[in-house]
Motif scaffolding. Structure first.
Motif, PDB file in Angstrom:
ATOM      1  N   GLU A 175       0.844  -1.191   0.000  1.00  0.00           N
ATOM      2  CA  GLU A 175       0.000   0.000   0.000  1.00  0.00           C
ATOM      3  C   GLU A 175       0.883   1.246   0.000  1.00  0.00           C
ATOM      4  N   GLN A 176       0.587   2.200  -0.887  1.00  0.00           N
ATOM      5  CA  GLN A 176       1.297   3.469  -0.892  1.00  0.00           C
ATOM      6  C   GLN A 176       0.778   4.327   0.251  1.00  0.00           C
ATOM      7  N   ARG A 177       1.698   4.913   1.006  1.00  0.00           N
ATOM      8  CA  ARG A 177       1.334   5.738   2.156  1.00  0.00           C
ATOM      9  C   ARG A 177       2.129   7.039   2.160  1.00  0.00           C
ATOM     10  N   LEU A 178       1.609   8.045   2.836  1.00  0.00           N
ATOM     11  CA  LEU A 178       2.368   9.239   3.174  1.00  0.00           C
ATOM     12  C   LEU A 178       2.553   9.233   4.685  1.00  0.00           C
ATOM     13  N   ILE A 179       3.810   9.304   5.118  1.00  0.00           N
ATOM     14  CA  ILE A 179       4.104   9.307   6.544  1.00  0.00           C
ATOM     15  C   ILE A 179       4.712  10.657   6.913  1.00  0.00           C
ATOM     16  N   ARG A 180       4.168  11.281   7.937  1.00  0.00           N
ATOM     17  CA  ARG A 180       4.601  12.605   8.361  1.00  0.00           C
ATOM     18  C   ARG A 180       5.847  12.511   9.233  1.00  0.00           C
ATOM     19  N   LEU A 181       6.912  13.231   8.811  1.00  0.00           N
ATOM     20  CA  LEU A 181       8.134  13.340   9.606  1.00  0.00           C
ATOM     21  C   LEU A 181       8.478  14.815   9.709  1.00  0.00           C
ATOM     22  N   GLY A 182       8.331  15.386  10.877  1.00  0.00           N
ATOM     23  CA  GLY A 182       8.574  16.813  11.028  1.00  0.00           C
ATOM     24  C   GLY A 182       7.578  17.604  10.212  1.00  0.00           C
ATOM     25  N   GLU A 183       8.078  18.392   9.265  1.00  0.00           N
ATOM     26  CA  GLU A 183       7.215  19.200   8.393  1.00  0.00           C
ATOM     27  C   GLU A 183       7.024  18.570   7.025  1.00  0.00           C
ATOM     28  N   ARG A 184       7.441  17.325   6.855  1.00  0.00           N
ATOM     29  CA  ARG A 184       7.395  16.700   5.530  1.00  0.00           C
ATOM     30  C   ARG A 184       6.505  15.477   5.514  1.00  0.00           C
ATOM     31  N   ASP A 185       5.825  15.271   4.389  1.00  0.00           N
ATOM     32  CA  ASP A 185       5.090  14.041   4.125  1.00  0.00           C
ATOM     33  C   ASP A 185       5.969  13.169   3.238  1.00  0.00           C
ATOM     34  N   ILE A 186       6.365  12.014   3.723  1.00  0.00           N
ATOM     35  CA  ILE A 186       7.273  11.124   3.008  1.00  0.00           C
ATOM     36  C   ILE A 186       6.467  10.004   2.358  1.00  0.00           C
ATOM     37  N   PRO A 187       6.516   9.868   1.016  1.00  0.00           N
ATOM     38  CA  PRO A 187       5.837   8.728   0.388  1.00  0.00           C
ATOM     39  C   PRO A 187       6.582   7.437   0.659  1.00  0.00           C
ATOM     40  N   ILE A 220       3.678   0.890  13.720  1.00  0.00           N
ATOM     41  CA  ILE A 220       4.320   1.287  12.459  1.00  0.00           C
ATOM     42  C   ILE A 220       4.794   2.728  12.551  1.00  0.00           C
ATOM     43  N   GLU A 221       3.921   3.613  13.054  1.00  0.00           N
ATOM     44  CA  GLU A 221       4.278   5.024  13.180  1.00  0.00           C
ATOM     45  C   GLU A 221       5.450   5.209  14.137  1.00  0.00           C
ATOM     46  N   ARG A 222       5.453   4.460  15.237  1.00  0.00           N
ATOM     47  CA  ARG A 222       6.542   4.562  16.208  1.00  0.00           C
ATOM     48  C   ARG A 222       7.862   4.090  15.601  1.00  0.00           C
ATOM     49  N   PHE A 223       7.795   3.019  14.818  1.00  0.00           N
ATOM     50  CA  PHE A 223       9.000   2.493  14.171  1.00  0.00           C
ATOM     51  C   PHE A 223       9.590   3.505  13.202  1.00  0.00           C
ATOM     52  N   VAL A 224       8.742   4.083  12.336  1.00  0.00           N
ATOM     53  CA  VAL A 224       9.240   5.051  11.360  1.00  0.00           C
ATOM     54  C   VAL A 224       9.768   6.298  12.061  1.00  0.00           C
ATOM     55  N   ALA A 225       9.029   6.784  13.072  1.00  0.00           N
ATOM     56  CA  ALA A 225       9.474   7.969  13.802  1.00  0.00           C
ATOM     57  C   ALA A 225      10.806   7.720  14.494  1.00  0.00           C
ATOM     58  N   GLY A 226      10.993   6.519  15.011  1.00  0.00           N
ATOM     59  CA  GLY A 226      12.229   6.194  15.689  1.00  0.00           C
ATOM     60  C   GLY A 226      13.433   6.180  14.768  1.00  0.00           C
ATOM     61  N   ASN A 227      13.183   5.970  13.484  1.00  0.00           N
ATOM     62  CA  ASN A 227      14.251   5.982  12.476  1.00  0.00           C
ATOM     63  C   ASN A 227      14.155   7.212  11.576  1.00  0.00           C
ATOM     64  N   GLY A 228      13.360   8.204  12.015  1.00  0.00           N
ATOM     65  CA  GLY A 228      13.090   9.373  11.188  1.00  0.00           C
ATOM     66  C   GLY A 228      14.321  10.167  10.819  1.00  0.00           C
ATOM     67  N   ARG A 229      15.229  10.381  11.792  1.00  0.00           N
ATOM     68  CA  ARG A 229      16.425  11.177  11.508  1.00  0.00           C
ATOM     69  C   ARG A 229      17.294  10.502  10.453  1.00  0.00           C
ATOM     70  N   TRP A 230      17.462   9.189  10.590  1.00  0.00           N
ATOM     71  CA  TRP A 230      18.241   8.429   9.598  1.00  0.00           C
ATOM     72  C   TRP A 230      17.598   8.527   8.223  1.00  0.00           C
ATOM     73  N   LEU A 231      16.264   8.384   8.165  1.00  0.00           N
ATOM     74  CA  LEU A 231      15.563   8.421   6.893  1.00  0.00           C
ATOM     75  C   LEU A 231      15.678   9.793   6.245  1.00  0.00           C
ATOM     76  N   LEU A 232      15.470  10.864   7.014  1.00  0.00           N
ATOM     77  CA  LEU A 232      15.555  12.217   6.451  1.00  0.00           C
ATOM     78  C   LEU A 232      16.962  12.523   5.967  1.00  0.00           C
ATOM     79  N   ASP A 233      17.978  12.067   6.689  1.00  0.00           N
ATOM     80  CA  ASP A 233      19.361  12.287   6.249  1.00  0.00           C
ATOM     81  C   ASP A 233      19.639  11.574   4.931  1.00  0.00           C
ATOM     82  N   LYS A 234      19.155  10.331   4.822  1.00  0.00           N
ATOM     83  CA  LYS A 234      19.361   9.575   3.586  1.00  0.00           C
ATOM     84  C   LYS A 234      18.652  10.253   2.407  1.00  0.00           C
TER      85      LYS A 234
END
Length: 265
Positions: free
Chosen positions: A21-33, A66-80
């Motif tokens: 499923e395609q999703r948009l996940i909110r990280l900070g001020e960004r919606d990440i597909p 799922i949201e907790r997992f992505v948020a916990g790795n949010g900094r790594w994901l945004l840097d990448k």
């Protein structure tokens, strides 16, 4: 951390069926597909590559986990993602005089001459096709319009061909500028194909077309769907791999596409 698994808070006892499923996940001020993939796995995993961001979770994973997992790795994901955007920005195509690009897998070049706000195609003296743009009138925007104008009739004709092969009615065909998908298909809006496909050789465009036409029969990615794809395009596995490799070399003309990732739907 890419590709490493973490223990899931909820373990799945569901069937081994896999869903995406395609999703948009909110990280900070960004919606990440992201592509959310549920399966019989027992761990959570986060991956990012040329195809985009994928979150793999157990079948019965809770939304909060799922949201907790992505948020916990949010900094790594945004840097990448930032690093990838920087690399893409360095590769942004500059439509200067003589610049080379591809159309339908063939080399073309830009010529800057006074021609108004439009653009025109012509054969160069050496037989190489040229796109004439006016340097005084936003040549990048004119180039994108010219490529889109060329793409739509080509794509429409190929959709009609594959619909004929499958015995289904031809749906409306439109262009897309999606950030994560080469194409999409729905009963309501028909088939949408990314205009950047026009850079690729016809055989690879046909794979994406066959993929979307197959969705007219199967609106999923089940074994039945891939059987339909195989009947329409027998070499789809090789084409899929070639598409992913070719995508890395495509010119990035539209600045908003920098850092984006494209995959089949």
């Amino acid at each position: 951390m890419a590709g490493q698994g973490l223990k899931a808070a909820t373990r799945s006892k569901a069937s081994s069926a896999t869903s995406e499923e395609q999703r948009l996940i909110r990280l900070g001020e960004r919606d990440i597909p992201v592509l959310l993939r549920r399966s019989s796995r027992r761990t959570f995993a986060l991956q990012i590559d040329e195809r985009g961001v994928r979150v793999s979770v157990p079948q019965l994973a809770r939304e909060t986990d799922i949201e907790r997992f992505v948020a916990g790795n949010g900094r790594w994901l945004l840097d990448k993602l930032a690093a990838r955007r920087e690399r893409h920005a360095e590769q942004l195509f500059d439509p200067v005089d003589g610049a080379r690009f591809s159309v339908l897998g063939e080399h073309c070049r830009v010529r800057l001459e006074a021609c108004g706000r439009g653009a025109r195609w012509r054969a160069g003296p050496d037989g190489v096709e040229e796109l004439v743009l006016d340097p005084a009138h936003e040549p990048r925007a004119a180039m994108i319009r010219a490529l889109r104008k060329r793409a739509l009739p080509w794509f429409s004709e190929r959709v009609a061909e594959y619909c004929f092969r499958s015995g289904c009615a031809v749906p409306p065909v439109r262009l897309s500028s999606a950030r994560t998908r080469w194409g999409s298909c729905s009963a309501g809006s028909g088939i949408r194909l990314h205009w950047r496909l026009i850079h690729l050789p016809p055989a690879l465009i046909d794979y994406v077309v066959a993929h979307e036409v197959a969705h007219l029969a199967e609106m999923n990615h089940s074994p039945r769907f891939w059987a339909v794809v195989g009947s329409l395009y027998p070499g789809w596995k090789a084409a899929r791999a070639a598409l992913r490799k070719a995508a890395l070399a495509l010119p990035i003309i539209e600045a908003t596409a920098a850092g984006g990732f494209l995959n089949e739907d």
